[in-house]
Motif scaffolding. Structure first.
Motif, PDB file in Angstrom:
ATOM      1  N   UNK A 447      19.558   4.738  -8.977  1.00  0.00           N
ATOM      2  CA  UNK A 447      19.696   5.581 -10.788  1.00  0.00           C
ATOM      3  C   UNK A 447      20.146   6.233 -10.681  1.00  0.00           C
ATOM      4  N   UNK A 448      20.868   6.477 -11.411  1.00  0.00           N
ATOM      5  CA  UNK A 448      21.999   7.411 -12.399  1.00  0.00           C
ATOM      6  C   UNK A 448      22.077   7.694 -13.106  1.00  0.00           C
ATOM      7  N   UNK A 449      21.228   8.983 -13.744  1.00  0.00           N
ATOM      8  CA  UNK A 449      21.208   9.875 -15.236  1.00  0.00           C
ATOM      9  C   UNK A 449      21.958  10.902 -15.783  1.00  0.00           C
ATOM     10  N   UNK A 450      22.161  10.325 -16.737  1.00  0.00           N
ATOM     11  CA  UNK A 450      23.072  10.920 -17.613  1.00  0.00           C
ATOM     12  C   UNK A 450      22.837  11.388 -18.751  1.00  0.00           C
ATOM     13  N   UNK A 451      22.981  13.301 -19.099  1.00  0.00           N
ATOM     14  CA  UNK A 451      22.605  13.926 -20.193  1.00  0.00           C
ATOM     15  C   UNK A 451      23.919  13.008 -21.239  1.00  0.00           C
ATOM     16  N   UNK A 452      23.193  13.427 -22.662  1.00  0.00           N
ATOM     17  CA  UNK A 452      23.752  13.192 -23.798  1.00  0.00           C
ATOM     18  C   UNK A 452      24.433  14.480 -24.315  1.00  0.00           C
ATOM     19  N   UNK A 453      25.794  14.813 -24.644  1.00  0.00           N
ATOM     20  CA  UNK A 453      26.326  15.374 -25.097  1.00  0.00           C
ATOM     21  C   UNK A 453      26.132  16.101 -26.492  1.00  0.00           C
ATOM     22  N   UNK A 454      25.925  17.306 -26.937  1.00  0.00           N
ATOM     23  CA  UNK A 454      26.436  17.413 -28.976  1.00  0.00           C
ATOM     24  C   UNK A 454      26.780  19.275 -28.966  1.00  0.00           C
ATOM     25  N   UNK A 455      28.021  19.440 -29.002  1.00  0.00           N
ATOM     26  CA  UNK A 455      28.673  20.660 -28.953  1.00  0.00           C
ATOM     27  C   UNK A 455      27.980  22.069 -27.948  1.00  0.00           C
ATOM     28  N   UNK A 456      28.045  21.402 -26.510  1.00  0.00           N
ATOM     29  CA  UNK A 456      27.815  21.378 -25.092  1.00  0.00           C
ATOM     30  C   UNK A 456      26.511  21.259 -25.529  1.00  0.00           C
ATOM     31  N   UNK A 457      25.279  20.850 -26.220  1.00  0.00           N
ATOM     32  CA  UNK A 457      24.264  20.562 -26.301  1.00  0.00           C
ATOM     33  C   UNK A 457      23.290  19.446 -26.105  1.00  0.00           C
ATOM     34  N   UNK A 458      22.868  19.661 -24.733  1.00  0.00           N
ATOM     35  CA  UNK A 458      21.938  18.276 -24.333  1.00  0.00           C
ATOM     36  C   UNK A 458      20.903  18.077 -25.007  1.00  0.00           C
TER      37      UNK A 458
END
Length: 502
Positions: A447-458
């Motif tokens: 499994x791969x877990x990936x953060x969703x980023x907006x303006x460098x913040x998850x």
């Protein structure tokens, strides 16, 4: 008085004693009397004398033959010298005078030929070359572990090549050997000539095979489909190896199995002949393989198998079955090694091409996803659900999940990914110390877990399972770039939707 025959005495013609067999009844076989024995001995002596007479006669014939050969050579040498010399005008002489002069010239030429001795330099050098060992072997040309400079050195220092090169260097050396060297050394030259002729015939066949491999390489380079390229390689291998069948097996790294598109057989690593070659990474040339306890289940007879390898791993195995003419030799092993190198190039080129096409498709898919996200911003539908479907199709995954930060609550593998702001890869999600059943994918898969980023913040996380491919089960650098782009587009769309709802 006639001497009575004693069966226990030592036989005159043998070195053993004849022991009688005591029996109550008289034996039907009678012992030979003394006269018969003496007659046999006289017959043997006559045969021995006849053999000696024939040997003496044969020796005289050999001497006569050598004498006649020398006379012919002397006459031929005289004619050659007379033709080369500049003819001077001479007065006509009577036939009797001409005959006398010819006899004197032939006599003087024969005396010179008899007194001539071999050149010491030539004799000493050839004596050394006769004792020199053969260092060059024909398969060395195809051995990838031997450098070209070393192969050339082996060839130039070879005993047979050096000897024949010296003998044929000039006419004097050749004449010296033919006329003056003993028959034993001349027979050695014959054996070396025969060996070189045989190697020349084999080398000619190898050149034809290498030409076929080269022409096949040009055709394979135009193919971008794996099955098509290996079909061309299979056809070329059958012709070059002169065998009835060639099977090409590729390695599935995740399942540790070898499979073939032309056969339904699959072998685990170390199983059967194919699995053994893949595990040991060594070439295997075997006769009557079906009688080998290791490979009885394969039911092969004459087999030559070579792994497709590089310094790190094994890509597969090429298996040649039943040579049309006997057993596979060292030249066949060298040809098969070249074919495995060609197979490795095919895999690398086609896989690189496939990865390039796959990357282009993934970027195209990401752009299409961004358009769908923008279209759904003005609706009340949830973007994470649509994003999960697009992510599953993008990464060709069996399972995919997208959750907001409020849903994750710092739990599971997703929570660890948000905290570190980096993607996390696990071999088995159940075995991860961060696994949480309410957040993470419930599957015993990588499994791969990936953060969703907006303006460098998850602001959320996404998770998907990896597909078990043939070569690897990890994401490439291009795939990582695609995921970064997908994450940023999704983050911006989620925040924009939140602002519109407010």
């Amino acid at each position: 008085m006639q001497q009575r025959y004693n069966p226990l005495r030592k036989h005159s013609m043998t070195s053993f004693y004849v022991k009688p067999y005591h029996h109550t009844n008289p034996s039907p076989i009678r012992h030979p009397n003394v006269d018969q024995i003496e007659s046999l001995q006289n017959l043997i002596r006559m045969q021995q004398k006849e053999i000696e007479r024939l040997e003496h006669q044969n020796k005289n014939l050999m001497i006569l033959t050598n004498h006649q050969t020398n006379m012919i050579y002397q006459e031929r040498s005289f004619r050659v010298r007379s033709n080369k010399s500049i003819a001077e005008p001479a007065l006509q002489k009577d036939d009797s005078v001409k005959k006398m002069e010819n006899k004197q010239q032939i006599k003087s030429a024969s005396e010179k030929a008899t007194l001539s001795v071999r050149k010491p330099a030539i004799s000493r050098r050839l004596s050394v070359l006769f004792q020199k060992d053969d260092t060059f072997k024909l398969p060395q040309i195809l051995d990838e572990n031997i450098k070209d400079a070393d192969a050339i050195q082996y060839y130039e220092n070879d005993g047979s090549i050096s000897l024949l090169n010296d003998i044929l260097n000039d006419e004097d050396s050749f004449t010296d050997v033919v006329q003056n060297y003993p028959a034993q050394k001349v027979s050695i030259i014959y054996d070396k000539l025969k060996k070189i002729f045989q190697e020349h015939a084999i080398m000619f066949q190898m050149i034809l095979k290498l030409k076929a491999i080269l022409m096949n390489a040009f055709q394979i380079s135009k193919s971008k489909i794996l099955d098509e390229a290996f079909t061309l390689l299979n056809t070329c291998s059958i012709k070059s190896m002169d065998c009835k069948e060639v099977q090409i097996y590729l390695m599935d790294e995740d399942k540790k199995q070898l499979y073939s598109n032309t056969s339904n057989k699959r072998y685990n690593l170390g199983e059967g002949l194919v699995g053994y070659v893949a595990e040991s990474r060594e070439l295997l040339n075997i006769k009557n393989a079906k009688y080998d306890s290791r490979f009885q289940s394969d039911n092969y007879n004459v087999v030559l198998a070579c792994p497709i390898t590089d310094q790190t791993k094994c890509y597969g195995v090429i298996l040649c079955v039943d040579k049309n003419s006997g057993q596979f030799n060292q030249e066949d092993e060298g040809i098969l090694k070249l074919l495995t190198e060609q197979a490795k190039i095919i895999l690398n080129n086609i896989l690189s091409h496939d990865q390039l096409v796959m990357s282009i498709n993934k970027f195209r898919h990401t752009l299409q996803s961004s358009l769908q996200f923008i279209q759904q911003i003005n609706t009340q539908k949830s973007l994470p659900d649509l994003a999960a479907q697009r992510l599953k199709a993008l990464m060709n995954a069996d399972f995919a999940s997208v959750k907001l930060k409020e849903q994750i609550k710092g739990l599971g593998i997703m929570g660890q990914s948000l905290e570190t702001k980096q993607f996390i890869q696990t071999i088995n999600s159940y075995n991860s110390p961060y696994y949480h059943p309410d957040v993470d994918i419930n599957a015993q898969l990588p499994v791969i877990a990936y953060p969703i980023i907006y303006n460098t913040q998850p602001i959320g996380g996404m998770e998907f399972s990896l597909v078990k491919g043939v070569m690897h089960s990890s994401i490439s650098s291009i795939e990582q770039e695609v995921l970064d782009l997908f994450s940023k587009i999704l983050g911006n769309c989620i925040e924009l939707q939140k602002q519109l709802v407010k």
